[in-house]
Design a protein around this motif. Sequence first.
Motif, PDB file in Angstrom:
ATOM      1  N   SER A   1      13.157   2.538  -1.912  1.00  0.00           N
ATOM      2  CA  SER A   1      12.642   2.968  -0.620  1.00  0.00           C
ATOM      3  C   SER A   1      11.307   3.654  -0.820  1.00  0.00           C
ATOM      4  O   SER A   1      11.140   4.459  -1.736  1.00  0.00           O
ATOM      5  N   GLY A   2      10.344   3.338   0.040  1.00  0.00           N
ATOM      6  CA  GLY A   2       9.032   3.939  -0.080  1.00  0.00           C
ATOM      7  C   GLY A   2       8.350   4.067   1.265  1.00  0.00           C
ATOM      8  O   GLY A   2       8.801   3.514   2.274  1.00  0.00           O
ATOM      9  N   SER A   3       7.242   4.804   1.283  1.00  0.00           N
ATOM     10  CA  SER A   3       6.444   4.982   2.484  1.00  0.00           C
ATOM     11  C   SER A   3       4.974   4.943   2.104  1.00  0.00           C
ATOM     12  O   SER A   3       4.569   5.569   1.130  1.00  0.00           O
ATOM     13  N   VAL A   4       4.185   4.184   2.858  1.00  0.00           N
ATOM     14  CA  VAL A   4       2.757   4.079   2.580  1.00  0.00           C
ATOM     15  C   VAL A   4       1.988   4.975   3.545  1.00  0.00           C
ATOM     16  O   VAL A   4       2.083   4.823   4.762  1.00  0.00           O
ATOM     17  N   GLU A   5       1.273   5.928   2.984  1.00  0.00           N
ATOM     18  CA  GLU A   5       0.446   6.861   3.761  1.00  0.00           C
ATOM     19  C   GLU A   5      -0.957   6.284   3.837  1.00  0.00           C
ATOM     20  O   GLU A   5      -1.687   6.264   2.846  1.00  0.00           O
ATOM     21  N   LEU A   6      -1.339   5.793   5.023  1.00  0.00           N
ATOM     22  CA  LEU A   6      -2.640   5.148   5.208  1.00  0.00           C
ATOM     23  C   LEU A   6      -3.634   6.096   5.884  1.00  0.00           C
ATOM     24  O   LEU A   6      -3.242   6.934   6.699  1.00  0.00           O
ATOM     25  N   PRO A   7      -4.927   5.956   5.583  1.00  0.00           N
ATOM     26  CA  PRO A   7      -5.938   6.753   6.284  1.00  0.00           C
ATOM     27  C   PRO A   7      -5.941   6.428   7.773  1.00  0.00           C
ATOM     28  O   PRO A   7      -5.685   5.285   8.163  1.00  0.00           O
ATOM     29  N   GLU A   8      -6.237   7.432   8.594  1.00  0.00           N
ATOM     30  CA  GLU A   8      -6.319   7.206  10.031  1.00  0.00           C
ATOM     31  C   GLU A   8      -7.684   6.622  10.400  1.00  0.00           C
ATOM     32  O   GLU A   8      -8.715   7.169  10.031  1.00  0.00           O
ATOM     33  N   ASN A   9      -7.679   5.506  11.121  1.00  0.00           N
ATOM     34  CA  ASN A   9      -8.889   4.918  11.728  1.00  0.00           C
ATOM     35  C   ASN A   9      -9.931   4.443  10.722  1.00  0.00           C
ATOM     36  O   ASN A   9     -11.059   4.145  11.102  1.00  0.00           O
ATOM     37  N   GLU A  10      -9.572   4.392   9.441  1.00  0.00           N
ATOM     38  CA  GLU A  10     -10.497   3.909   8.416  1.00  0.00           C
ATOM     39  C   GLU A  10      -9.744   3.050   7.412  1.00  0.00           C
ATOM     40  O   GLU A  10      -8.557   3.250   7.186  1.00  0.00           O
ATOM     41  N   SER A  11     -10.456   2.112   6.821  1.00  0.00           N
ATOM     42  CA  SER A  11      -9.828   1.302   5.776  1.00  0.00           C
ATOM     43  C   SER A  11      -9.805   2.089   4.474  1.00  0.00           C
ATOM     44  O   SER A  11     -10.714   2.877   4.200  1.00  0.00           O
ATOM     45  N   PRO A  12      -8.769   1.905   3.647  1.00  0.00           N
ATOM     46  CA  PRO A  12      -8.671   2.654   2.389  1.00  0.00           C
ATOM     47  C   PRO A  12      -9.751   2.254   1.389  1.00  0.00           C
ATOM     48  O   PRO A  12     -10.122   1.083   1.302  1.00  0.00           O
ATOM     49  N   LYS A  13     -10.233   3.237   0.652  1.00  0.00           N
ATOM     50  CA  LYS A  13     -11.129   2.953  -0.473  1.00  0.00           C
ATOM     51  C   LYS A  13     -10.332   2.440  -1.662  1.00  0.00           C
ATOM     52  O   LYS A  13     -10.829   1.692  -2.493  1.00  0.00           O
ATOM     53  N   ALA A  14      -9.095   2.913  -1.755  1.00  0.00           N
ATOM     54  CA  ALA A  14      -8.230   2.536  -2.872  1.00  0.00           C
ATOM     55  C   ALA A  14      -6.793   2.887  -2.523  1.00  0.00           C
ATOM     56  O   ALA A  14      -6.527   3.623  -1.570  1.00  0.00           O
ATOM     57  N   PHE A  15      -5.865   2.347  -3.325  1.00  0.00           N
ATOM     58  CA  PHE A  15      -4.446   2.651  -3.157  1.00  0.00           C
ATOM     59  C   PHE A  15      -3.944   3.406  -4.387  1.00  0.00           C
ATOM     60  O   PHE A  15      -4.386   3.154  -5.508  1.00  0.00           O
ATOM     61  N   ALA A  16      -3.022   4.321  -4.138  1.00  0.00           N
ATOM     62  CA  ALA A  16      -2.428   5.127  -5.202  1.00  0.00           C
ATOM     63  C   ALA A  16      -0.909   5.064  -5.102  1.00  0.00           C
ATOM     64  O   ALA A  16      -0.353   4.700  -4.061  1.00  0.00           O
ATOM     65  N   ILE A  17      -0.243   5.444  -6.192  1.00  0.00           N
ATOM     66  CA  ILE A  17       1.216   5.573  -6.207  1.00  0.00           C
ATOM     67  C   ILE A  17       1.560   6.990  -6.628  1.00  0.00           C
ATOM     68  O   ILE A  17       1.023   7.500  -7.623  1.00  0.00           O
ATOM     69  N   PHE A  18       2.453   7.628  -5.869  1.00  0.00           N
ATOM     70  CA  PHE A  18       2.930   8.966  -6.210  1.00  0.00           C
ATOM     71  C   PHE A  18       4.349   8.854  -6.761  1.00  0.00           C
ATOM     72  O   PHE A  18       5.238   8.345  -6.090  1.00  0.00           O
ATOM     73  N   SER A  19       4.557   9.345  -7.978  1.00  0.00           N
ATOM     74  CA  SER A  19       5.884   9.355  -8.608  1.00  0.00           C
ATOM     75  C   SER A  19       6.415  10.783  -8.630  1.00  0.00           C
ATOM     76  O   SER A  19       5.811  11.671  -9.229  1.00  0.00           O
TER      77      SER A  19
END
Length: 236
Positions: free
Chosen positions: A1-19
Amino acid sequence: SGSVELPENESPKAFAIFSHCFTCNKNLINVKYISEALSEKRIAVLRFDFSGLGDSQGNFAETDFSSNIDDLLSAADFLTHNYEAPKLLVGHSLGGAASIVAAGQLESVKAISLLGTPSTLDHIKRLFVNKMDEIAQNGSAMIDVAGREVEIGKGFVDDLANYNIKKSLNQLNKPLLILHSPQDEMVNISHAPEIFMAARHPKSFIALGGIDHLVKNIKDARYVGSLVGEWVMRYL
């Protein structure tokens, strides 16, 4: 199970993973608000539950450090196929140790940030050192982790011997940010310089004065997230 936290109103510069940390989950304050602060820097974050924890399926007693690494690699695979390959790994405590090993297998990862991470997996054994005989005889035992009872299997204990975190750090050759509090009550600050010495440059260390191991204060968590976000921009 996971959740993706996306920037509001802007495209992401990059994606990260939090463990997350040992026996924790993706919905703890530190995970949620560090991820939120990163998303405000236009870094999207996938925070997920390791198998048998939080909302993920599986029996925690049947998991081990190797399965944690497999879970992290599966999370990276999910991002790669549904968004884009992760460029940053953020790991808390044992999740940081898993991030170190997994980063060596993920070509897309450009940088790693560690929060309250032990320099050796022997540190985890202190949590159940008085239960070793019971684990050996019965195959598992209930242990106390920060006031919560969890079942640890013999496979988890045996698997720890298969990894050398300092050796993995020395072979990593990727930018590293070490965040650790002098007041960390679960993973002593002495682990931070050991990680620093084992890693190659570029590497940075920030002492998080007055912050507890679980980073239970929302302002502290957002502060940590903003530090990571500013630091990593140079490497994206």
